[in-house]
Scaffold this active site. Structure first.
Site, PDB file in Angstrom:
ATOM      1  CB  THR A  72      -1.002   0.019   1.109  1.00  0.00           C
ATOM      2  OG1 THR A  72      -1.793  -1.284   1.175  1.00  0.00           O
ATOM      3  CG2 THR A  72      -1.719   1.156   1.402  1.00  0.00           C
ATOM      4  CB  CYS A 324     -19.417  -6.815   4.870  1.00  0.00           C
ATOM      5  SG  CYS A 324     -21.176  -6.938   5.509  1.00  0.00           S
TER       6      CYS A 324
HETATM    7  N1  PLP Z   1      -2.076  -4.355  -4.261  1.00  0.00           N
HETATM    8  C1  PLP Z   1      -2.711  -5.497  -4.393  1.00  0.00           C
HETATM    9  C2  PLP Z   1      -2.952  -5.927  -5.749  1.00  0.00           C
HETATM   10  C3  PLP Z   1      -3.009  -6.478  -3.047  1.00  0.00           C
HETATM   11  O1  PLP Z   1      -3.529  -7.615  -3.587  1.00  0.00           O
HETATM   12  C4  PLP Z   1      -2.611  -5.886  -2.089  1.00  0.00           C
HETATM   13  C5  PLP Z   1      -3.004  -6.730  -0.969  1.00  0.00           C
HETATM   14  O2  PLP Z   1      -4.030  -7.327  -0.739  1.00  0.00           O
HETATM   15  C6  PLP Z   1      -2.122  -4.767  -1.990  1.00  0.00           C
HETATM   16  C7  PLP Z   1      -1.933  -3.985  -3.126  1.00  0.00           C
HETATM   17  C8  PLP Z   1      -1.629  -3.939  -0.398  1.00  0.00           C
HETATM   18  O3  PLP Z   1      -0.440  -4.737  -0.217  1.00  0.00           O
HETATM   19  P1  PLP Z   1      -0.274  -4.524   1.613  1.00  0.00           P
HETATM   20  O4  PLP Z   1      -1.161  -5.505   2.104  1.00  0.00           O
HETATM   21  O5  PLP Z   1       1.234  -4.986   1.552  1.00  0.00           O
HETATM   22  O6  PLP Z   1      -0.337  -3.228   1.752  1.00  0.00           O
END
Ligand code: PLP
Length: 384
Positions: A72, A324
């Protein structure tokens, strides 16, 4: 009861080799890699070793790897940097099936006055290349399109899309959180400028991520403070997790072939097993261009997440395509964008496998699913 873990797109088991590699940094090697003394210096070497292993998985140079706290943060940092370094360009292009890390970051910049184009997808979740080309303009600062989708597993034509951006002098970022370590990525030949990955999706711990920034691409840090990561990401390095991520990347390189053949075959066995035994179910997504371990199956006329609850009772961990919201189960933004009919989208169930799954686990699941669905259909308020 044994746990059958088919939720590897949510998070993965930390590989035992990764845990082992991290332990010395909690016990003896706990120095600060920025310290001038030899005790800290010994630790710094391991940060650089981790960086080199990440770079090798991606076909990048170690100096192009920036450690972050998660996928993220990497996504947010990429978008932030592209807009901050090009103040005269105020447009970004994303797809409507991105992870919230990109969707919400783009929405934030939209509220700050930027223009955001959200590319639509077809019924299989594919992006229309004509629509994409049409969206690119002289004002476009960045394209951010995911390498692979977390819900349906679609792998997007990143090479083609990145080439089109580069021809126009537009920066290209890809969220490769679901793809890294599962499908080959070679940044030596792939013309993307920035790429995000996350440790916990490839058998490293939660809380460590990477932002790749191609050499020569201007970068403005998202997190400011000390001089770590050559001034590109402040904050004392998470040494144990960096070392662990390095080992996870090495293991991913070594098991890539297994992922592409054995894990894909297990996924196919699971999918075909379910589809051939359960009437009225569909597979969502682009089955020809998909991550090896992901399948998203929807069962007609089944209420919400009841499938997940029943599977949970059998020790099977899967995940839903629904989110949800305010007490009602709405189909996820991905399935909604694909136009999956409500009678199916409601019960969409994602099974995501890893190299630790076995045929026995697949067969156990296939054996039990028909009775689960039959029971739920009898109970379901939805009828044709
Ligand atoms: N991008 C994608 C495609 C993801 O699937 C995820 C997590 O599920 C993220 C970003 C976020 O990653 P993180 O959990 O390390 O913040």
């Amino acid at each position: 009861m044994k746990t059958v873990y088919f939720d590897n797109n949510a998070t993965t088991q930390v590989a035992p080799e990764v845990t082992e590699a991290m332990l010395p940094f909690f016990r003896e090697l706990w120095g600060n890699p920025s310290s001038m003394h030899a005790f800290g210096g010994r630790v710094a070497r391991h940060v650089e070793e981790g960086r080199a292993q990440v770079a090798e998985l991606l076909g990048a140079s170690p100096d192009e790897i920036i450690f972050t706290s998660c996928g993220t943060e990497s996504d947010n940092a990429a978008i932030f940097s592209a807009l901050q370094t090009q103040p005269s360009k105020r447009h970004i292009v994303i797809s409507c099936v991105e992870h919230p890390a990109v969707l919400q970051s783009a929405a934030y910049w939209e509220r700050q006055g930027c223009r955001v184009t959200r590319l639509g997808v077809d019924a299989k979740g594919r992006i229309d290349m004509d629509e994409y080309e049409f969206a690119l303009s002289a004002d476009t600062a960045l394209v951010s399109v995911m390498f692979a989708n977390n819900e349906v597993g679609n792998v997007y034509p990143i090479r083609e899309m990145a080439e089109k951006a580069r021809e126009r002098g537009i920066l290209f970022h890809t969220d490769a959180v679901q793809a890294a370590g599962k499908v080959p990525i070679d940044l030596a030949t792939l013309p993307v400028d920035m790429l995000s990955l996350s440790g916990h999706k490839l058998h490293a711990p939660k809380g460590i991520g990477v932002l790749y920034v191609r050499r020569g691409v201007r970068f403005r840090p998202f997190i400011r403070g000390g001089h770590q990561e050559r001034g590109r990401r402040a904050g004392t390095e998470n040494v144990p997790y960096i070392a662990g991520l390095g080992v996870a990347c090495r293991l991913a390189r070594e098991s890539m072939q297994d992922e592409l053949t054995r894990v894909a075959a297990l996924r196919d066995r699971l999918e075909q097993g379910i589809v051939s035994r359960v009437p009225d179910c569909i597979v969502n997504g682009d089955t020809e261009h998909r991550l090896p371990g992901t399948t998203n199956i929807a069962f007609r006329n089944i209420e919400g997440e009841s499938v997940l609850l029943m599977l949970d009772r059998l020790g099977i961990c899967a995940s839903s395509g629904s989110a949800c919201t305010s007490g009602s189960l709405e189909p996820s933004h991905v399935l909604h964008a694909m136009g999956v009919p409500f009678k199916y989208a409601h019960s969409a169930t994602r099974f995501s496998l890893s190299r630790y799954n076995t045929q026995e686990e697949v067969d156990y699941t296939v054996e039990h699913i028909p009775a689960v669905i039959e029971t739920l259909r009898k109970l379901s308020p939805f009828k044709d």
